[in-house]
Design a protein around this motif. Sequence first.
Motif, PDB file in Angstrom:
ATOM      1  N   PRO A 288      -3.004  59.404  65.497  1.00  0.00           N
ATOM      2  CA  PRO A 288      -3.988  58.427  65.977  1.00  0.00           C
ATOM      3  C   PRO A 288      -5.382  58.733  65.424  1.00  0.00           C
ATOM      4  O   PRO A 288      -5.676  59.858  65.015  1.00  0.00           O
ATOM      5  CB  PRO A 288      -3.942  58.593  67.506  1.00  0.00           C
ATOM      6  N   THR A 289      -6.237  57.719  65.409  1.00  0.00           N
ATOM      7  CA  THR A 289      -7.616  57.936  64.981  1.00  0.00           C
ATOM      8  C   THR A 289      -8.300  58.927  65.916  1.00  0.00           C
ATOM      9  O   THR A 289      -7.988  59.000  67.108  1.00  0.00           O
ATOM     10  CB  THR A 289      -8.389  56.615  64.994  1.00  0.00           C
ATOM     11  N   HIS A 290      -9.237  59.718  65.382  1.00  0.00           N
ATOM     12  CA  HIS A 290      -9.995  60.725  66.143  1.00  0.00           C
ATOM     13  C   HIS A 290      -9.066  61.730  66.829  1.00  0.00           C
ATOM     14  O   HIS A 290      -9.330  62.170  67.946  1.00  0.00           O
ATOM     15  CB  HIS A 290     -10.900  60.057  67.188  1.00  0.00           C
ATOM     16  N   SER A 291      -7.985  62.081  66.179  1.00  0.00           N
ATOM     17  CA  SER A 291      -7.018  63.022  66.772  1.00  0.00           C
ATOM     18  C   SER A 291      -6.575  64.049  65.735  1.00  0.00           C
ATOM     19  O   SER A 291      -5.389  64.341  65.593  1.00  0.00           O
ATOM     20  CB  SER A 291      -5.804  62.267  67.326  1.00  0.00           C
ATOM     21  N   SER A 292      -7.549  64.603  64.999  1.00  0.00           N
ATOM     22  CA  SER A 292      -7.203  65.572  63.956  1.00  0.00           C
ATOM     23  C   SER A 292      -6.519  66.810  64.522  1.00  0.00           C
ATOM     24  O   SER A 292      -5.809  67.515  63.799  1.00  0.00           O
ATOM     25  CB  SER A 292      -8.462  65.977  63.186  1.00  0.00           C
ATOM     26  N   TRP A 293      -6.701  67.076  65.840  1.00  0.00           N
ATOM     27  CA  TRP A 293      -6.061  68.233  66.464  1.00  0.00           C
ATOM     28  C   TRP A 293      -4.538  68.112  66.453  1.00  0.00           C
ATOM     29  O   TRP A 293      -3.827  69.103  66.649  1.00  0.00           O
ATOM     30  CB  TRP A 293      -6.553  68.387  67.910  1.00  0.00           C
ATOM     31  N   LEU A 294      -4.010  66.895  66.185  1.00  0.00           N
ATOM     32  CA  LEU A 294      -2.563  66.713  66.121  1.00  0.00           C
ATOM     33  C   LEU A 294      -1.988  67.147  64.777  1.00  0.00           C
ATOM     34  O   LEU A 294      -0.782  67.317  64.657  1.00  0.00           O
ATOM     35  CB  LEU A 294      -2.208  65.244  66.364  1.00  0.00           C
ATOM     36  N   ASN A 295      -2.831  67.301  63.780  1.00  0.00           N
ATOM     37  CA  ASN A 295      -2.370  67.680  62.452  1.00  0.00           C
ATOM     38  C   ASN A 295      -2.514  69.191  62.288  1.00  0.00           C
ATOM     39  O   ASN A 295      -3.627  69.722  62.231  1.00  0.00           O
ATOM     40  CB  ASN A 295      -3.188  66.950  61.382  1.00  0.00           C
ATOM     41  N   GLN A 296      -1.401  69.892  62.192  1.00  0.00           N
ATOM     42  CA  GLN A 296      -1.440  71.352  62.188  1.00  0.00           C
ATOM     43  C   GLN A 296      -2.150  71.935  60.978  1.00  0.00           C
ATOM     44  O   GLN A 296      -2.652  73.064  61.038  1.00  0.00           O
ATOM     45  CB  GLN A 296      -0.016  71.916  62.277  1.00  0.00           C
ATOM     46  N   VAL A 297      -2.208  71.196  59.881  1.00  0.00           N
ATOM     47  CA  VAL A 297      -2.876  71.749  58.706  1.00  0.00           C
ATOM     48  C   VAL A 297      -4.372  71.924  58.954  1.00  0.00           C
ATOM     49  O   VAL A 297      -5.033  72.748  58.296  1.00  0.00           O
ATOM     50  CB  VAL A 297      -2.622  70.860  57.476  1.00  0.00           C
ATOM     51  N   GLU A 298      -4.929  71.187  59.920  1.00  0.00           N
ATOM     52  CA  GLU A 298      -6.337  71.371  60.268  1.00  0.00           C
ATOM     53  C   GLU A 298      -6.574  72.779  60.821  1.00  0.00           C
ATOM     54  O   GLU A 298      -7.644  73.360  60.607  1.00  0.00           O
ATOM     55  CB  GLU A 298      -6.778  70.320  61.281  1.00  0.00           C
ATOM     56  N   CYS A 299      -5.613  73.311  61.553  1.00  0.00           N
ATOM     57  CA  CYS A 299      -5.731  74.694  62.042  1.00  0.00           C
ATOM     58  C   CYS A 299      -5.766  75.663  60.864  1.00  0.00           C
ATOM     59  O   CYS A 299      -6.540  76.629  60.862  1.00  0.00           O
ATOM     60  CB  CYS A 299      -4.560  75.030  62.967  1.00  0.00           C
ATOM     61  N   TRP A 300      -4.938  75.390  59.868  1.00  0.00           N
ATOM     62  CA  TRP A 300      -4.921  76.261  58.683  1.00  0.00           C
ATOM     63  C   TRP A 300      -6.230  76.156  57.917  1.00  0.00           C
ATOM     64  O   TRP A 300      -6.744  77.154  57.409  1.00  0.00           O
ATOM     65  CB  TRP A 300      -3.734  75.888  57.794  1.00  0.00           C
ATOM     66  N   PHE A 301      -6.798  74.957  57.814  1.00  0.00           N
ATOM     67  CA  PHE A 301      -8.099  74.801  57.160  1.00  0.00           C
ATOM     68  C   PHE A 301      -9.167  75.635  57.874  1.00  0.00           C
ATOM     69  O   PHE A 301     -10.052  76.211  57.234  1.00  0.00           O
ATOM     70  CB  PHE A 301      -8.519  73.331  57.160  1.00  0.00           C
ATOM     71  N   SER A 302      -9.103  75.677  59.196  1.00  0.00           N
ATOM     72  CA  SER A 302     -10.063  76.471  59.954  1.00  0.00           C
ATOM     73  C   SER A 302      -9.924  77.958  59.621  1.00  0.00           C
ATOM     74  O   SER A 302     -10.923  78.674  59.470  1.00  0.00           O
ATOM     75  CB  SER A 302      -9.858  76.235  61.451  1.00  0.00           C
ATOM     76  N   ILE A 303      -8.688  78.428  59.497  1.00  0.00           N
ATOM     77  CA  ILE A 303      -8.462  79.835  59.141  1.00  0.00           C
ATOM     78  C   ILE A 303      -8.986  80.107  57.737  1.00  0.00           C
ATOM     79  O   ILE A 303      -9.622  81.144  57.477  1.00  0.00           O
ATOM     80  CB  ILE A 303      -6.957  80.162  59.243  1.00  0.00           C
ATOM     81  N   LEU A 304      -8.722  79.184  56.813  1.00  0.00           N
ATOM     82  CA  LEU A 304      -9.231  79.333  55.439  1.00  0.00           C
ATOM     83  C   LEU A 304     -10.751  79.445  55.438  1.00  0.00           C
ATOM     84  O   LEU A 304     -11.323  80.308  54.753  1.00  0.00           O
ATOM     85  CB  LEU A 304      -8.779  78.132  54.612  1.00  0.00           C
ATOM     86  N   THR A 305     -11.412  78.604  56.207  1.00  0.00           N
ATOM     87  CA  THR A 305     -12.875  78.624  56.250  1.00  0.00           C
ATOM     88  C   THR A 305     -13.396  79.945  56.794  1.00  0.00           C
ATOM     89  O   THR A 305     -14.307  80.558  56.219  1.00  0.00           O
ATOM     90  CB  THR A 305     -13.390  77.455  57.112  1.00  0.00           C
ATOM     91  N   ASN A 306     -12.823  80.395  57.910  1.00  0.00           N
ATOM     92  CA  ASN A 306     -13.326  81.615  58.557  1.00  0.00           C
ATOM     93  C   ASN A 306     -13.019  82.872  57.763  1.00  0.00           C
ATOM     94  O   ASN A 306     -13.835  83.794  57.711  1.00  0.00           O
ATOM     95  CB  ASN A 306     -12.731  81.725  59.960  1.00  0.00           C
ATOM     96  N   LYS A 307     -11.861  82.918  57.128  1.00  0.00           N
ATOM     97  CA  LYS A 307     -11.455  84.156  56.455  1.00  0.00           C
ATOM     98  C   LYS A 307     -11.918  84.241  54.999  1.00  0.00           C
ATOM     99  O   LYS A 307     -12.137  85.345  54.495  1.00  0.00           O
ATOM    100  CB  LYS A 307      -9.930  84.291  56.509  1.00  0.00           C
ATOM    101  N   GLN A 308     -12.050  83.095  54.339  1.00  0.00           N
ATOM    102  CA  GLN A 308     -12.319  83.147  52.904  1.00  0.00           C
ATOM    103  C   GLN A 308     -13.612  82.449  52.483  1.00  0.00           C
ATOM    104  O   GLN A 308     -14.374  82.984  51.684  1.00  0.00           O
ATOM    105  CB  GLN A 308     -11.134  82.514  52.147  1.00  0.00           C
ATOM    106  N   LEU A 309     -13.866  81.269  53.013  1.00  0.00           N
ATOM    107  CA  LEU A 309     -14.974  80.466  52.481  1.00  0.00           C
ATOM    108  C   LEU A 309     -16.314  80.779  53.118  1.00  0.00           C
ATOM    109  O   LEU A 309     -17.346  80.767  52.447  1.00  0.00           O
ATOM    110  CB  LEU A 309     -14.661  78.975  52.658  1.00  0.00           C
ATOM    111  N   LYS A 310     -16.320  81.038  54.425  1.00  0.00           N
ATOM    112  CA  LYS A 310     -17.573  81.120  55.164  1.00  0.00           C
ATOM    113  C   LYS A 310     -18.515  82.188  54.623  1.00  0.00           C
ATOM    114  O   LYS A 310     -19.730  81.980  54.542  1.00  0.00           O
ATOM    115  CB  LYS A 310     -17.265  81.389  56.641  1.00  0.00           C
ATOM    116  N   ARG A 311     -17.976  83.336  54.269  1.00  0.00           N
ATOM    117  CA  ARG A 311     -18.828  84.430  53.808  1.00  0.00           C
ATOM    118  C   ARG A 311     -18.680  84.686  52.315  1.00  0.00           C
ATOM    119  O   ARG A 311     -19.135  85.706  51.799  1.00  0.00           O
ATOM    120  CB  ARG A 311     -18.511  85.696  54.600  1.00  0.00           C
ATOM    121  N   GLY A 312     -18.052  83.747  51.623  1.00  0.00           N
ATOM    122  CA  GLY A 312     -17.873  83.914  50.190  1.00  0.00           C
ATOM    123  C   GLY A 312     -19.138  83.558  49.417  1.00  0.00           C
ATOM    124  O   GLY A 312     -20.016  82.846  49.898  1.00  0.00           O
TER     125      GLY A 312
END
Length: 364
Positions: A288-312
């Motif tokens: 559904p619209t405005h329901s990105s929490w239903l897509n599990q890859v969004e959780c993985w994107f968050s991990i990518l950001t915190n572990k690799q991109l944020k302090r790169g």
Amino acid sequence: MASRGRPKKALVLSDEERERLLRYVRRGKTAQRLVERSRIILECAKGIDSSKVAKALRVSNQTVCKWRGRFLAERIDGLLDAPRSGAPRKIGDDKVEQIVTTTLNSMPKGATRWSTRDLAKKAGLSHMTVARVWRAFGLKPHRSETFQLSTDPQFIEKVRDVVGLYMDPPTNAVVLCVDEKSQIQALNRTQPILPMRPGQLERRTPEYDRNGTTSLFAALDVATGGVMGRCFRRHRTKEFLQFLMLIDERVAPELDVHLVMDNYATHKAPPVRNWLAKHRRYHLHFIPTHSSWLNQVECWFSILTNKQLKRGSHRNVRELEAAIRDFLQAQNDDPTPFKWTKSADKILAKVARFCSETVEGQDR
């Protein structure tokens, strides 16, 4: 030999009492004394002798007998500490009510929220008194949260469809959560990063140079936790089609492919629809619209950001894309799937409760 002493009254728990005691034991923020008392009652309910319960929990026999007796007399309320006597209150209920109603129903001049000192000055009290009242009533004016309710007319049907895939995936098929993380910036600090040392945190300048962007297309395998990903310099239908072809190459031809995606226009473009029409093993499931929490890859994107991109720190896009590929490789070397636990009924019930509370709050 016959047991000595008076026979003990049987301690029997209702399902509700057992669930509540188990919740006390499992919850990390429960006071340890309440956890201990709950464990005593749970063990006694198994019919175990008090002395054995005391030995198992490393408490005295008197402690077990005390809380067993309190529970039999007052049930769960008997496990809570009774109010302690102390100094008499210095402010009355009228002042407490004034603090609460002022906090909830008004705003100070020239500000959007009350502080303890502003409200204390208005009420003629100390700021510590205001803080204690706020704490007692769970008021936190300094904090706020965001929310976004979906207005999708097919919200219920889509939630049931996607959650059903997660909790009961089809046989002879693979479920992939697909999305794009667009406009990832290659940022390079204008001064060298000072590494962490004993007694000193890593330090970096807040200034940076922008060295271009890339977009990551990713597909998370719900069953294995593996991720297929590829970076593109642009974010168009053409790139999305290339990514679909990559998926088609890597997924065994005998398997059906269920894609969980959002409603981005690229996912519904005519070239994409034409490609999917020629590849009949693909099945689309739109969240559904405005329901990105239903897509599990969004959780993985968050991990990518915190572990690799944020302090790169990357001098160009090639370095950024290399860092993303390294992260993908590390994740796929030891993949761990996300465990979806909430059923569609529980999700919909929670949304319904939130909507009811929101409407009631607007009516007050």
